[in-house]
Motif scaffolding. Structure first.
Motif, PDB file in Angstrom:
ATOM      1  N   GLY A 194      11.908  69.196  77.833  1.00  0.00           N
ATOM      2  CA  GLY A 194      13.498  69.634  77.330  1.00  0.00           C
ATOM      3  C   GLY A 194      13.122  69.705  75.614  1.00  0.00           C
ATOM      4  N   THR A 195      12.166  68.613  75.120  1.00  0.00           N
ATOM      5  CA  THR A 195      12.161  68.627  73.875  1.00  0.00           C
ATOM      6  C   THR A 195      11.446  69.858  73.214  1.00  0.00           C
ATOM      7  N   SER A 196      10.378  70.004  73.767  1.00  0.00           N
ATOM      8  CA  SER A 196       9.660  71.420  73.557  1.00  0.00           C
ATOM      9  C   SER A 196      10.442  72.635  73.503  1.00  0.00           C
ATOM     10  N   ALA A 197      11.463  72.827  74.635  1.00  0.00           N
ATOM     11  CA  ALA A 197      12.448  73.804  75.029  1.00  0.00           C
ATOM     12  C   ALA A 197      13.218  74.104  73.856  1.00  0.00           C
ATOM     13  N   ILE A 198      13.871  72.791  73.527  1.00  0.00           N
ATOM     14  CA  ILE A 198      14.666  72.810  72.323  1.00  0.00           C
ATOM     15  C   ILE A 198      14.217  73.385  71.075  1.00  0.00           C
ATOM     16  N   ARG A 199      13.102  72.800  70.906  1.00  0.00           N
ATOM     17  CA  ARG A 199      12.173  72.874  69.893  1.00  0.00           C
ATOM     18  C   ARG A 199      11.646  74.511  69.661  1.00  0.00           C
ATOM     19  N   PHE A 200      11.177  75.156  70.667  1.00  0.00           N
ATOM     20  CA  PHE A 200      11.199  76.672  70.719  1.00  0.00           C
ATOM     21  C   PHE A 200      12.390  77.542  70.501  1.00  0.00           C
ATOM     22  N   ALA A 201      13.644  76.822  71.043  1.00  0.00           N
ATOM     23  CA  ALA A 201      14.865  77.679  70.941  1.00  0.00           C
ATOM     24  C   ALA A 201      15.442  77.662  69.248  1.00  0.00           C
ATOM     25  N   LEU A 202      15.027  76.355  68.689  1.00  0.00           N
ATOM     26  CA  LEU A 202      15.240  76.296  67.295  1.00  0.00           C
ATOM     27  C   LEU A 202      14.269  77.020  66.405  1.00  0.00           C
ATOM     28  N   ASP A 203      13.124  77.247  66.558  1.00  0.00           N
ATOM     29  CA  ASP A 203      12.299  77.681  65.823  1.00  0.00           C
ATOM     30  C   ASP A 203      11.900  79.381  66.116  1.00  0.00           C
ATOM     31  N   TYR A 204      12.402  79.659  67.283  1.00  0.00           N
ATOM     32  CA  TYR A 204      11.766  81.233  67.600  1.00  0.00           C
ATOM     33  C   TYR A 204      13.125  81.733  68.312  1.00  0.00           C
ATOM     34  N   PRO A 205      14.366  81.824  67.801  1.00  0.00           N
ATOM     35  CA  PRO A 205      15.574  82.354  68.269  1.00  0.00           C
ATOM     36  C   PRO A 205      15.428  83.837  68.582  1.00  0.00           C
ATOM     37  N   GLU A 206      14.566  84.623  67.865  1.00  0.00           N
ATOM     38  CA  GLU A 206      14.598  85.983  68.135  1.00  0.00           C
ATOM     39  C   GLU A 206      13.903  86.494  69.558  1.00  0.00           C
ATOM     40  N   MET A 207      13.095  85.071  70.088  1.00  0.00           N
ATOM     41  CA  MET A 207      12.449  85.125  71.334  1.00  0.00           C
ATOM     42  C   MET A 207      12.942  84.572  72.530  1.00  0.00           C
ATOM     43  N   CYS A 208      14.191  83.973  72.145  1.00  0.00           N
ATOM     44  CA  CYS A 208      14.775  83.295  73.237  1.00  0.00           C
ATOM     45  C   CYS A 208      16.309  83.783  73.802  1.00  0.00           C
ATOM     46  N   LYS A 209      16.250  84.293  74.890  1.00  0.00           N
ATOM     47  CA  LYS A 209      17.653  84.500  75.423  1.00  0.00           C
ATOM     48  C   LYS A 209      18.396  83.628  75.920  1.00  0.00           C
ATOM     49  N   GLY A 210      18.093  82.518  76.047  1.00  0.00           N
ATOM     50  CA  GLY A 210      19.052  81.264  76.408  1.00  0.00           C
ATOM     51  C   GLY A 210      18.121  79.896  76.846  1.00  0.00           C
TER      52      GLY A 210
END
Length: 300
Positions: free
Chosen positions: A134-150
């Motif tokens: 979950g930590t890297s998933a949260i980090r991904f969502a924060l750092d690359y919101p343009e690549m993250c639908k949800g």
């Protein structure tokens, strides 16, 4: 009399250890054969190799596995949804032949996810983080919101609600346990200590191919949201988030999840009365909630 009792106890212990060793060898052979069934692939990224497996077609979910995992756990966490979705399951740093970028931080890991997705020609995904993943998933969502639908957090590590002055820098199993034999002989105690069935050990083997990943999770990944509290600006997340959590989870504190939930601006929270860390027995409900979440947000 005491000498006879001690001798008998030692004999019983020796017999137990010997029997467990024989059983372990059998399970290791099965585990190694099982890994081949995932048809995993290796891709060379800028920093080294990453192993991953994929299954299904449709909306893409990037599946970030938990402790003692790999592409196998990443697939199994979402396998029942593969008839509707395309599941991409990379092995995180140090797991099942995946090399480590930089210091192996969650920020490094999210960069590795981006490289992998670029190689696969995928522009945007839902990201699911299970437990330590979950930590890297949260980090991904924060750092690359343009690549993250949800963002989907499944029995996941949770961000803190305030900065802590005393952070535990070792958040994982004792190093002596992180090998095939020691973990196997302690598996009968999983239920009492972690609320998980002994059978879970079969999904953790072979541990020697996951050992570095466990170390990175214990010393780098798991403390990261506490150590770098100010870098996890959860309130800035604009993407929709789904949190799935059981009240009787012995690994992730339910009360901490409830407290952290208040930080997510666009949240759907689904709580289960039981099921433990793996929310066992609620597979159909979980699939239903995940499908509803994705279907309601895919058109946006």
């Amino acid at each position: 009399m005491i000498k006879k009792i001690v001798t008998l106890l030692l004999l019983l212990i020796f017999s137990y250890l010997l029997i467990m060793k024989v059983k372990l060898n059998y399970e290791l052979e099965k585990a190694n054969n099982r890994l081949h069934d995932y048809n995993s692939q290796n891709i060379k990224l800028s920093y080294g190799n990453i192993s991953y497996a994929e299954i299904g077609k449709g909306e893409v979910i990037l599946s970030c596995h938990g402790l003692f995992g790999g592409y196998d756990q990443g697939i199994e966490n979402l396998k029942s949804l593969s008839k509707y979705m395309r599941i991409i399951a990379p092995s995180r740093f140090g797991y099942l032949e995946s090399d480590v970028k930089g210091k192996g931080t969650p920020k490094d890991q999210s960069k590795a996810y981006v490289e992998l997705l670029d190689k696969l020609g995928i522009d945007k995904v839902y990201v699911m983080g299970a437990s330590a993943g979950g930590t890297s998933a949260i980090r991904f969502a924060l750092d690359y919101p343009e690549m993250c639908k949800g963002l989907i957090l499944y029995c996941s590590a949770m961000p803190e609600t305030k900065k802590s002055e005393n952070v535990n820098l070792k958040q994982g199993p004792a190093e002596i346990l992180v090998n095939n034999y020691m973990m196997y002989i302690t598996s009968p105690f999983f239920k009492a200590t972690m609320g998980m069935e002994q059978e879970v050990i079969k999904t953790m083997l072979p541990i020697d191919l996951r050992k570095l990943g466990v170390k990175i999770d214990s010393e780098i990944t798991n403390p990261d949201m506490s150590l770098n509290f100010n870098d996890y600006k959860i309130e800035n997340l604009q993407i929709p988030t789904l949190i799935l959590q059981a009240k009787d989870d012995k690994i992730v504190d339910y009360n901490k999840t409830l407290a952290a939930a208040g930080r997510f601006p666009n949240l759907t929270l689904k709580i289960f009365e039981n099921g433990g860390h793996m929310i066992k027995g609620h597979g159909e409900e979980i699939d239903k909630y995940v499908l509803e979440f994705i279907n309601s947000n895919s058109h946006k």
